[in-house]
Structure formats: structure tokens, C-alpha cells
Design a protein around this motif. Sequence first.
Motif, PDB file in Angstrom:
ATOM      1  N   SER B   8       0.825  -1.210   0.000  1.00  0.00           N
ATOM      2  CA  SER B   8       0.000   0.000   0.000  1.00  0.00           C
ATOM      3  C   SER B   8       0.860   1.262   0.000  1.00  0.00           C
ATOM      4  CB  SER B   8      -0.969  -0.005   1.186  1.00  0.00           C
ATOM      5  OG  SER B   8      -0.248   0.005   2.387  1.00  0.00           O
ATOM      6  N   GLU B   9       2.039   1.165   0.616  1.00  0.00           N
ATOM      7  CA  GLU B   9       2.968   2.299   0.595  1.00  0.00           C
ATOM      8  C   GLU B   9       3.410   2.604  -0.842  1.00  0.00           C
ATOM      9  OE1 GLU B   9       3.817   4.062   3.195  1.00  0.00           O
ATOM     10  OE2 GLU B   9       5.640   5.129   2.638  1.00  0.00           O
ATOM     11  N   ILE B  10       3.770   1.558  -1.555  1.00  0.00           N
ATOM     12  CA  ILE B  10       4.203   1.741  -2.946  1.00  0.00           C
ATOM     13  C   ILE B  10       3.040   2.252  -3.793  1.00  0.00           C
ATOM     14  CG2 ILE B  10       4.972   0.492  -5.009  1.00  0.00           C
ATOM     15  CD1 ILE B  10       6.620  -1.327  -3.064  1.00  0.00           C
ATOM     16  N   ARG B  11       1.869   1.690  -3.573  1.00  0.00           N
ATOM     17  CA  ARG B  11       0.683   2.158  -4.298  1.00  0.00           C
ATOM     18  C   ARG B  11       0.457   3.651  -4.068  1.00  0.00           C
ATOM     19  NH1 ARG B  11      -3.831  -0.251  -5.683  1.00  0.00           N
ATOM     20  NH2 ARG B  11      -4.181   1.891  -6.400  1.00  0.00           N
ATOM     21  N   PHE B  12       0.566   4.066  -2.827  1.00  0.00           N
ATOM     22  CA  PHE B  12       0.352   5.489  -2.523  1.00  0.00           C
ATOM     23  C   PHE B  12       1.343   6.360  -3.291  1.00  0.00           C
ATOM     24  CE2 PHE B  12       1.336   9.357  -0.194  1.00  0.00           C
ATOM     25  CZ  PHE B  12       0.070   9.908  -0.015  1.00  0.00           C
ATOM     26  N   ILE B  13       2.591   5.939  -3.302  1.00  0.00           N
ATOM     27  CA  ILE B  13       3.610   6.744  -4.001  1.00  0.00           C
ATOM     28  C   ILE B  13       3.313   6.803  -5.494  1.00  0.00           C
ATOM     29  CG2 ILE B  13       6.074   6.895  -4.589  1.00  0.00           C
ATOM     30  CD1 ILE B  13       6.682   5.691  -1.807  1.00  0.00           C
ATOM     31  N   LEU B  14       2.957   5.660  -6.070  1.00  0.00           N
ATOM     32  CA  LEU B  14       2.696   5.637  -7.516  1.00  0.00           C
ATOM     33  C   LEU B  14       1.387   6.331  -7.882  1.00  0.00           C
ATOM     34  CD1 LEU B  14       3.952   2.061  -8.512  1.00  0.00           C
ATOM     35  CD2 LEU B  14       5.063   4.266  -8.926  1.00  0.00           C
ATOM     36  N   ASP B  15       0.501   6.454  -6.920  1.00  0.00           N
ATOM     37  CA  ASP B  15      -0.750   7.183  -7.178  1.00  0.00           C
ATOM     38  C   ASP B  15      -0.580   8.685  -6.972  1.00  0.00           C
ATOM     39  OD1 ASP B  15      -2.121   4.900  -7.795  1.00  0.00           O
ATOM     40  OD2 ASP B  15      -3.112   4.691  -5.840  1.00  0.00           O
ATOM     41  N   HIS B  16       0.165   9.083  -5.933  1.00  0.00           N
ATOM     42  CA  HIS B  16       0.111  10.480  -5.506  1.00  0.00           C
ATOM     43  C   HIS B  16       1.448  11.211  -5.488  1.00  0.00           C
ATOM     44  CE1 HIS B  16      -4.044   9.891  -4.395  1.00  0.00           C
ATOM     45  NE2 HIS B  16      -3.713   8.828  -3.692  1.00  0.00           N
ATOM     46  N   VAL B  17       2.546  10.502  -5.405  1.00  0.00           N
ATOM     47  CA  VAL B  17       3.828  11.191  -5.170  1.00  0.00           C
ATOM     48  C   VAL B  17       4.664  11.265  -6.453  1.00  0.00           C
ATOM     49  CG1 VAL B  17       5.912  11.263  -3.753  1.00  0.00           C
ATOM     50  CG2 VAL B  17       3.756  10.467  -2.755  1.00  0.00           C
ATOM     51  N   VAL B  18       4.875  10.126  -7.091  1.00  0.00           N
ATOM     52  CA  VAL B  18       5.509  10.131  -8.419  1.00  0.00           C
ATOM     53  C   VAL B  18       4.586   9.313  -9.315  1.00  0.00           C
ATOM     54  CG1 VAL B  18       7.889  10.578  -7.790  1.00  0.00           C
ATOM     55  CG2 VAL B  18       7.056   8.267  -7.619  1.00  0.00           C
ATOM     56  N   PRO B  19       3.526   9.952  -9.767  1.00  0.00           N
ATOM     57  CA  PRO B  19       2.424   9.214 -10.395  1.00  0.00           C
ATOM     58  C   PRO B  19       2.863   8.366 -11.586  1.00  0.00           C
ATOM     59  CG  PRO B  19       1.827  11.514 -10.067  1.00  0.00           C
ATOM     60  CD  PRO B  19       3.294  11.395  -9.769  1.00  0.00           C
ATOM     61  N   LEU B  20       2.322   7.175 -11.609  1.00  0.00           N
ATOM     62  CA  LEU B  20       2.542   6.288 -12.742  1.00  0.00           C
ATOM     63  C   LEU B  20       1.608   6.652 -13.901  1.00  0.00           C
ATOM     64  CD1 LEU B  20       4.220   3.704 -13.444  1.00  0.00           C
ATOM     65  CD2 LEU B  20       2.189   2.387 -12.840  1.00  0.00           C
ATOM     66  N   ALA B  21       0.592   7.451 -13.620  1.00  0.00           N
ATOM     67  CA  ALA B  21      -0.435   7.735 -14.629  1.00  0.00           C
ATOM     68  C   ALA B  21       0.142   8.187 -15.973  1.00  0.00           C
ATOM     69  CB  ALA B  21      -1.427   8.757 -14.082  1.00  0.00           C
ATOM     70  N   PRO B  22       1.103   9.114 -16.007  1.00  0.00           N
ATOM     71  CA  PRO B  22       1.651   9.515 -17.314  1.00  0.00           C
ATOM     72  C   PRO B  22       2.301   8.340 -18.054  1.00  0.00           C
ATOM     73  CG  PRO B  22       2.360  11.021 -15.576  1.00  0.00           C
ATOM     74  CD  PRO B  22       1.692   9.878 -14.895  1.00  0.00           C
ATOM     75  N   VAL B  23       2.858   7.409 -17.305  1.00  0.00           N
ATOM     76  CA  VAL B  23       3.467   6.229 -17.934  1.00  0.00           C
ATOM     77  C   VAL B  23       2.373   5.349 -18.539  1.00  0.00           C
ATOM     78  CG1 VAL B  23       4.841   4.148 -17.525  1.00  0.00           C
ATOM     79  CG2 VAL B  23       5.429   6.289 -16.326  1.00  0.00           C
ATOM     80  N   SER B  24       1.325   5.116 -17.778  1.00  0.00           N
ATOM     81  CA  SER B  24       0.219   4.286 -18.264  1.00  0.00           C
ATOM     82  C   SER B  24      -0.469   4.940 -19.459  1.00  0.00           C
ATOM     83  CB  SER B  24      -0.825   4.076 -17.164  1.00  0.00           C
ATOM     84  OG  SER B  24      -0.217   3.740 -15.945  1.00  0.00           O
ATOM     85  N   ALA B  25      -0.335   6.249 -19.551  1.00  0.00           N
ATOM     86  CA  ALA B  25      -0.980   6.963 -20.652  1.00  0.00           C
ATOM     87  C   ALA B  25      -0.211   6.836 -21.964  1.00  0.00           C
ATOM     88  CB  ALA B  25      -1.153   8.433 -20.286  1.00  0.00           C
ATOM     89  N   THR B  26       0.999   6.308 -21.904  1.00  0.00           N
ATOM     90  CA  THR B  26       1.755   6.130 -23.152  1.00  0.00           C
ATOM     91  C   THR B  26       1.304   4.835 -23.835  1.00  0.00           C
ATOM     92  OG1 THR B  26       3.535   4.849 -22.120  1.00  0.00           O
ATOM     93  CG2 THR B  26       3.789   7.255 -22.152  1.00  0.00           C
ATOM     94  N   GLU B  27       1.569   4.779 -25.115  1.00  0.00           N
ATOM     95  CA  GLU B  27       1.157   3.587 -25.865  1.00  0.00           C
ATOM     96  C   GLU B  27       1.940   2.366 -25.376  1.00  0.00           C
ATOM     97  OE1 GLU B  27       1.342   4.325 -30.089  1.00  0.00           O
ATOM     98  OE2 GLU B  27       1.195   2.146 -30.459  1.00  0.00           O
ATOM     99  N   ARG B  28       3.233   2.604 -25.139  1.00  0.00           N
ATOM    100  CA  ARG B  28       4.085   1.469 -24.788  1.00  0.00           C
ATOM    101  C   ARG B  28       3.636   0.773 -23.512  1.00  0.00           C
ATOM    102  NH1 ARG B  28      10.605   0.918 -25.015  1.00  0.00           N
ATOM    103  NH2 ARG B  28      10.773  -0.954 -23.741  1.00  0.00           N
ATOM    104  N   TYR B  29       3.189   1.563 -22.536  1.00  0.00           N
ATOM    105  CA  TYR B  29       2.843   0.989 -21.240  1.00  0.00           C
ATOM    106  C   TYR B  29       1.350   1.083 -20.950  1.00  0.00           C
ATOM    107  CZ  TYR B  29       7.889   1.005 -20.523  1.00  0.00           C
ATOM    108  OH  TYR B  29       9.241   0.792 -20.650  1.00  0.00           O
ATOM    109  N   ALA B  30       0.542   1.053 -22.019  1.00  0.00           N
ATOM    110  CA  ALA B  30      -0.907   1.212 -21.854  1.00  0.00           C
ATOM    111  C   ALA B  30      -1.510   0.089 -20.997  1.00  0.00           C
ATOM    112  CB  ALA B  30      -1.587   1.242 -23.221  1.00  0.00           C
ATOM    113  N   GLU B  31      -0.827  -1.047 -20.972  1.00  0.00           N
ATOM    114  CA  GLU B  31      -1.357  -2.166 -20.171  1.00  0.00           C
ATOM    115  C   GLU B  31      -1.251  -1.922 -18.659  1.00  0.00           C
ATOM    116  OE1 GLU B  31      -0.368  -6.253 -20.869  1.00  0.00           O
ATOM    117  OE2 GLU B  31       0.018  -5.820 -22.983  1.00  0.00           O
ATOM    118  N   ALA B  32      -0.346  -1.010 -18.283  1.00  0.00           N
ATOM    119  CA  ALA B  32      -0.094  -0.799 -16.847  1.00  0.00           C
ATOM    120  C   ALA B  32      -1.179   0.074 -16.223  1.00  0.00           C
ATOM    121  CB  ALA B  32       1.275  -0.181 -16.641  1.00  0.00           C
TER     122      ALA B  32
END
Lengths: 563, 563
Positions: B8-32
Motif C-alpha cells: 500500500s505504501e508503494i501504491r500510494f507513491i505511484l498514485d500520488h507522489v511520483v504518479p505512474l499515470a503519465p506512464v500508463s498513458a503512453t502507448e508502450r505501457y498502456a497495459e499498466a
Amino acid sequence: MPYRSPVSEIRFILDHVVPLAPVSATERYAEATPDMVEAILTEAGRMCDEIIAPTNRDGDLTPARLENGVVRSSPGFKEAFAAIAEGGWVGIAADPEYGGMGLPQAINVSVNDMLSGANLALQLNPLLTQGQIEALESHASDEIKALYLPKLTSGEWSGTMNLTEPQAGSDVGALRTKAEPNGDGTYAVSGQKIFITWGDNDCVSNVCHLVLARLPDGAPGTKGISLFMVPKLIPDENGNPGVANSLKVVSLEHKLGIHGSPTCVMSFEGATGWLVGEPHKGMAAMFTMMNNARLNVGVQGIGVAEAAYQKALEYAQDRVQFTPIIEHADVRRMLATMKADIFAARSIALACAVALDMGHATGEADWKARAALLTPIAKAFGTDMGIWAAGEGVQIHGGMGFIEETGAAQYLRDARITAIYEGTNGIQAMDLVGRKMMDGGKAAMALLQEVEDEAKAARATLPDLAEDVWAAAESLRESTEWLVEQDMQDRFAGAAPYLRAFARVLGAHYHLRAAIAAGEGSARAKLAAVYIRRLLPQYAAALAEAKDGAQPLYDLTVEDMGA
Amino acid sequence: MPYRSPVSEIRFILDHVVPLAPVSATERYAEATPDMVEAILTEAGRMCDEIIAPTNRDGDLTPARLENGVVRSSPGFKEAFAAIAEGGWVGIAADPEYGGMGLPQAINVSVNDMLSGANLALQLNPLLTQGQIEALESHASDEIKALYLPKLTSGEWSGTMNLTEPQAGSDVGALRTKAEPNGDGTYAVSGQKIFITWGDNDCVSNVCHLVLARLPDGAPGTKGISLFMVPKLIPDENGNPGVANSLKVVSLEHKLGIHGSPTCVMSFEGATGWLVGEPHKGMAAMFTMMNNARLNVGVQGIGVAEAAYQKALEYAQDRVQFTPIIEHADVRRMLATMKADIFAARSIALACAVALDMGHATGEADWKARAALLTPIAKAFGTDMGIWAAGEGVQIHGGMGFIEETGAAQYLRDARITAIYEGTNGIQAMDLVGRKMMDGGKAAMALLQEVEDEAKAARATLPDLAEDVWAAAESLRESTEWLVEQDMQDRFAGAAPYLRAFARVLGAHYHLRAAIAAGEGSARAKLAAVYIRRLLPQYAAALAEAKDGAQPLYDLTVEDMGA
């Protein structure tokens, strides 16, 4: 190159940085002339280098072991201990009436520094005995003194301190060991003790345990604790080791380091003991012994740091990656800051020892207060520095540092205990901001006044360095004024960084003295510059942390911490 | 309570601190997608907690051993490794064409974090294989890719990196291993390599060595080095392990920690190898692999720190000295600063991973530069923090921390290597102030601009904390402007403290983000206050040291250092 005792470094400090001269000028320590000190340190250094240090690795590889209830020491330890005993080194500071040399603690501390660098695990044996001698000198009856002190002082017997029980570590008052009167003036001591350093060994013909236990009418907590002498072998009418007492070593601990030092679980099963000091006053007696022990544990950190530094320095000169790695700026930074910090910690420890000696010799309350103030700083800073320096020593070795055969890692493993035993460094910090500030900060202020006055005077010679030291001392003084107004919980929350800041400032003070004594452009002045420019600045962050108070730490609930 | 992966700590960071969202928004990592990430981390966490972590102590107690030339893994390691392989965790970030999941490095790094906390010694095995996969993906021929990548990705085979030789550590160019053409497109590789992690093992059916060696026409130094694939068993025509190659494990090292990881001395005696990439371009290929490996080593420090923290937190709640020791201010200080620092290091590492992913997905130079800038900081700070936190974990355990059975000491021993391998932390610092500032500090300034802008914006919500972060970033920016004007030797002399200051500021930046995201009065905001008030102030002392330059270090001569 094997370990070489830092005799000339210690000599320089005792001559110029925290002079021994005022101690030698007292009647009590009149024998400690410069020539005598020179001879003592040289002789002790020779023994450390030639006889003690070569056993260090054997102790690590072949830990002490329990064989049919008896502890067998690591290879070579018996012979090495014999050299310590025969040289009279156990009794450097002990009462001449019982065979001691009666020399100042400053000399004892210096020899302990060198012994710790040579073999920390082995050095614990005479160190514990020294603590016991001191406790007996201050608190035991004449009969007990006459029976035990000569043999302990000569190193024929060794001594231990039995405080800790599984449920009673820092909270000594929680102990359950009992002492029941036998009706003949002796007591039957029963209970289990843990973490008993050198709880048994085959280097000596008897092991004397000082055991904290509760008499039947002892109140709960620390006020109901008494101290007992419980020998492994009960002395016969001639004072020689006689019948075995009802006590045994149950097991030895498997530890991160100091493998050559047997850490025993002891069981006392109605063992015959003799009361030392007044009933229910055991804690006070224990504290006598503990204060010097704390200083000497700080010195253990320094000794190990010295050994780690020497090894890293040699490696950095030999190891070529493009150039000898000592020519790489980052390696040089590590070595220079190690050396600078060792000097700082050693000077603080010797300043504490000199204050102790002056207190003993003159009875003056100010010297006693200074020694009391410096003790937790010497202990915590010396050991934290020792662990840090041993870690830097590993780092300088690169991959080789992680290989046990190199020996760098042993220093790190050995040093780690010093921040824990004789009161954890957290407890030292609480002692500093609590008990040692019960005077409203008077002792601290007096010391800081000296630091500031000297820094002011040094402006003429070394203006930049002097200014930095003055500013740091001034800031520490302001923080101290603030600190003594706070409630205990807020002090405790900042205790560890406050202690660190104090050590940083004192280290700078002694470096400045060394630089002034040796003159501009000297190696001492160059080392002082490294310390004052690279390490001293840490005081400000430490003071900022020290002042943050307890509330933010408790706002973060235990639940928050686990989430 | 055993180790629990910080999902949950890692989830929080990837959601709010260094968001993974821009990565998931790319074509290459759309599955994430968030759901995918949630499922992956939960499943990996379960495996770490239930299958991997229980083997950690066994690896320490029963090191890997060499038996008739074959490495026998520690008890339980084969089964634990099988779980990693079967879960597909070796190939999280690997090319789907060869069986990988093709997921972002941010996910891979997160899983490596959890695996490192569960069992660092074992995690090295898949980590090295991941490095090899990456090197082959970038540099190998299609034939080699087709032959090796599926088996490495599935975990049937494992991979090693063979760089170091006795005389060639940080100075890789000094290596002497030779590769002679056999005339059939293969090469005969001869030489000795040391410190080869997982150089052999019985968890897999083949071990694939990537070996740096010099061709006959290779120039001296790093420019004449080529990279070769040298499998333990030469694949037969069906790609299955065939005849044994001419290489062997000579011995295993006896190390301070990670006992479950066999560290091999390897001998190649005309072993058959295949060139990977261009002749004489081996160093470039090695660097591809090394950059991600460096980030993941930083993450190892974080994983071990997490495990050490959890153990200390549990002990502090259970251990009663007057009260549970977690109620003592100094113990609480240690735990709170551990937790705060782990968050800081983890956020920096994930920020580096996200930048790497954005660089891969978008090809944008700014993202690549940011990843390159953050890599040495993530490595050195993550590992220094890990060692420090493991030390605090020992300290919180008091005497029990020094007893090996407790397990706290193992974390300290294991963590120690992370500051050394994959380029010592000194080399990381030199990389930061050297190569990573070849852009005149552009990447650093861009990042600091973001830190300052966000801190300004945060003044409305958390004025005190925001102001501290802004001031620190501003000071770091000024120091960076100064730094890039200095010559290399002066930069190197301040490299380590400069890196530490940078990490302190970035940690504060991410804590501030977390506090804003979770809101005033939240656990996140309270932890941010602990970091910003207690740890951030260290930046100033570090910058002061960073600016002291090389001259004072060299004024102190080698002779001065030995005196």
C-alpha cells in the motif's frame, strides 16, 4: 602493516590539547610525570602491537566456547591476557595499597584506547575487572577489599558485572534475582542474568561476579536492589580459590561481533554471596562503576576507529585504480574526515578523563561536574564515531571490505556493540539533557564559555577557523539555554542530536587548540581545517533537530507508524 | 510478525507522489492500468511474504557452498527461486516478444523493493538476470536473443555479469581477460574474474555469463574491451543445455553478509564465447545494463531498510522497559526518522524509474536526462539510507540487536554491500557531479525548478513546511550553479556531500507532495513534518562541505595522514 598503537597521537593530546600537567601537579598524581607517562604509554603500546593485536583475528574466527560448563577462550587469548596481567595493566588506576599503580584515569584511558584497537574482545576482560575494582574500592568492606582487590589488581582473578535480566535491561529496577540471608552473614543468591561479558574464562584462576539482587525486604524498583560479591570459587581460609559456588554458565550468545568475548547467560542457584556496600544501595554502587565504564566504552569506539583507519589508510596507498586510491578525492575525503573525527573523539574522552582525575585529586565540585557532563558525550560520540569510521573503513576497501578475510568488516561488527552496552547511546543522550542539566546547565555553560573565550583569542592566529568555532559554540550555548527551560519529554526528543551537536563543537574546540599549538601550516592545522570546514557544520542541523520537541513525534501515532 | 511487503505504501507513491499515470498513458505501457498494477503488486507481495521471506534466515545460516565445482544453494532457495520464475517476475520489464511482461520499470523496481526486503541474497539472482536480459535486448544479435532471452526471461536459466578482476575493480579498463577468435565465429575466452554474484547455482539448468574481455586487437584501457556471452553449458541444436564449457567456479567468498548469494571466483580457460554487440564496444553495453542495475541496487537498500524498520517497530511495541519502548521519545525518534527516510528514498527511486519509463516510451531527451540524473542519487542515497536504517534497527533492539538469532544484525550485514557494488557510492557521487552535469546542470536545474514551484504553491496549504523546502531547494540550486563552474577535482572533493544534499531536498519535495495529497493532519503530513524538521536541515551542512573544494584535502599530505 599490522596495528600500531597511536602513542605519539595520545602524547600530543596530553601535552597540548587536554594537558595532563595540572593532574601531574596534584599531590595524588605527582608520580605521573611526563617521563613516566612516556614510558608507560610506550611500553603499553609495544605490548598491544606485538602481543595483543596478533590475536584479534583468531578471536573472531574461533569464538570462545562453552565446554562442560567451562568457557574456553579463543586461541592465544590466555597468553595475551597473561601479558596484560603481568604488565600490571589491569591495575593502572587502582589503589597502590592493593597493588595498583595509582595512576590517573587519563593514562588508564589511553592504555584502554590502545588495547581496544589491538583486540576489543579481549580488552573487555580487564576493563570489566577495572570496573569491579573501582566498585569495591568505593563500597566494599575492608575484609572484601583485602581478599579480592590484590588478586583482581594483579589479574590473577577477573571480575564481571551482573545487571541485566531478560525483562530488565535499561530498566534495571525490574530485576528479579533474589538474595536470602544465610544467617552467617552470607547470602544465597538466586536468579538468571544475561549478557554477562566474560562471565567465565580460563585466563584466570577465579571469576568474581558482582551481582545485583533484591533482599527479602527490598522495595520494588531500583531502591530495593543490593550488590553482592559472588565468586565462582569460594576463597578458602588462605584466600585461594576453594570450593565451587552454586552458579554456572548456561550458554554463550552468538553475536554480530566481539566473538572472542564470551557473553554468558548465568544462572545463580542459591550461590553464596557477600553484601557489598549498604543493603538496598546497590544501584549507587553500580553507578560508581558505570561512569568510568561509560567513558572507557567511548574509548573502545575510538580504539576500533583507529585500527580501522590504519587499515584503510594502508589499503588506500597500496590499491591502484588508475592511481593509488588515496589520490582520489573521495577516498581522501573519507580518510581525512576519519582521522579528524578520531582526533575529536579522543580529545573529548581524554578531557573527560582529566576532569575525573582533577575531581579525584582536588575534590573540587566543578571538576566533578565537568567529568559528569563529558561522560555521556564521550561514550555516545566515541562509539557512534567508531561505528561510522569502521563503516568508512569497509567502504574504502571496496569489494574487499565485504570479504571477511580482509579484517575491515570485523571492526564494523565489533564496534557495533559499543553504542549499545553500558547504557545505549539513547540513554547517554537522556543522561546529558536530564541528570547532567539538573544544575540548570551550569557545567555546560562553563565549558562553552571556555570554548568561546579560546576561540576569541584564536582569532588573531587562525581567524577563519576561530570564527567558525566561536559561532558554533555561541549557537550551542543559546540552544542549551533554551533546552534547560524545556520539560523532560521535549528534551529527550532532542537529546541525541543535542549530544551530537555538543560533540561537534567540542571536537572543533580541541582541533583549534591543536592547530594553535602546532602552528599555522602544520599537519595539525590542516587536519583542524578539515574538521571545522567539513564536520563542524553538522552542528546546526543537529541543533535544529534537537529543538523540534516531542509533540511532532507523538502526533505520529503508533498506528501511523505501522501503516 | 514476519516481513510484510509494503504494497500500500508503494501504491500510494505511484498514485500520488511520483504518479505512474503519465506512464500508463503512453502507448508502450498502456497495459499498466491501475487495476493491473494493483493486481501485480498484491500478487508479488503475497509471494514475497509467504514464500521468499521465510528463507531469509536460512540463507544467512547456511551459506551457498561449493561442492565438486558446483554451487549448492542455501536451503529453500531452489523452491523460492522457482516461485519467482513461475510467477514470471524475472521478466516483468522484459520484451513480450521473448516472454516478458513488458511492464514499466516502476513496477519492476517496486517488485524488486519487496523481494529485497524478503531476501536480499536470493533477489540478486533474478536481478542479475534482468540486467543481462536488458543488455542482450539492446546489443545482442537476433540469434543470441532468440536462443537466450526466452530461457532467461522465464527463469529457466540465470545470468551473471563478469567485470571485476583482482587488479580491475573501479578501473574496469585494467582487465586482462582475453578473447581469441576460434575461426568459426566463436571466441576462446580466458581469464579470471572475481566477485561474480551467483556465478553458479542449482536453481536453474544453465548459467549464462556475460564476460568483458579484450580481443587481440583491442586497445589498452576501456576502449579495447568487448562483451561475450559465455554459457556454462553450451546450448545444443535444440537450444537445450549441452556440453560443459571450459569454465569453472574456483572458490566462493566468505562475506560479511548476503551469505545466501554465492560470490564466485570464476576461471575461464579458453571457454567458448559469442560476441555481444560490436567489437571493442563492450563498455557501452555494460553501461546499459549498469544504469538500471544501479537504480535497483538503490532499491535493495530501501527493501532491507523496510524489513529492518518493520522488525524494529514490532520489537519497540513488544519490549517493555518502564513502558513499551516505542513510548520513549528517543526510540520514537529513531523509528519516525527511519520511516520518513525510507519514504524519501523510495520516492526518489520510483521517480527515477518513472523517468526511465517515460524516456523509453516517449524517447524524450528531458526524461532520459532526468533518469540519468536521478540514478546515482537513487543508488547512493538508497543504499546509505538502508545501511543507516539497518543500524538504527539494531540499536532499537538494544542488546538483543547484537545477538544474531534476533535477525536485526543480518539486515545490517546484508545491507553493507549495497554501498559498494555496482559502483561504490563514491563513484555514484562522482558520476552525479561529473557526467550528469556535463549539460551544465540543466537537468538538475529543471528538477529543482519543479521543486521550488511546487513548494511555492504549497505555501497556501502548509506554509512552514513549504517554506523550508523552498529555501533548501533554492540553496541547492545556488550550490549547483557554483558546482558546474568548478574544475573536476573540486567537484569530486564535494561529490558525496553534494549528492546527500540533493537527496535530502528531493526527499523533502516528495514528502511535501504526500502531505498535500493526504491533507493536513494526515499521517502523511505528520511524517512529512518529521522529515522536513529533523532530516532536511542536514542539507546545509552537506552543501557547506560540498563547497570546501579539493585543496584542503590535498594540503593534508599522505605523510600527514599517517603521522
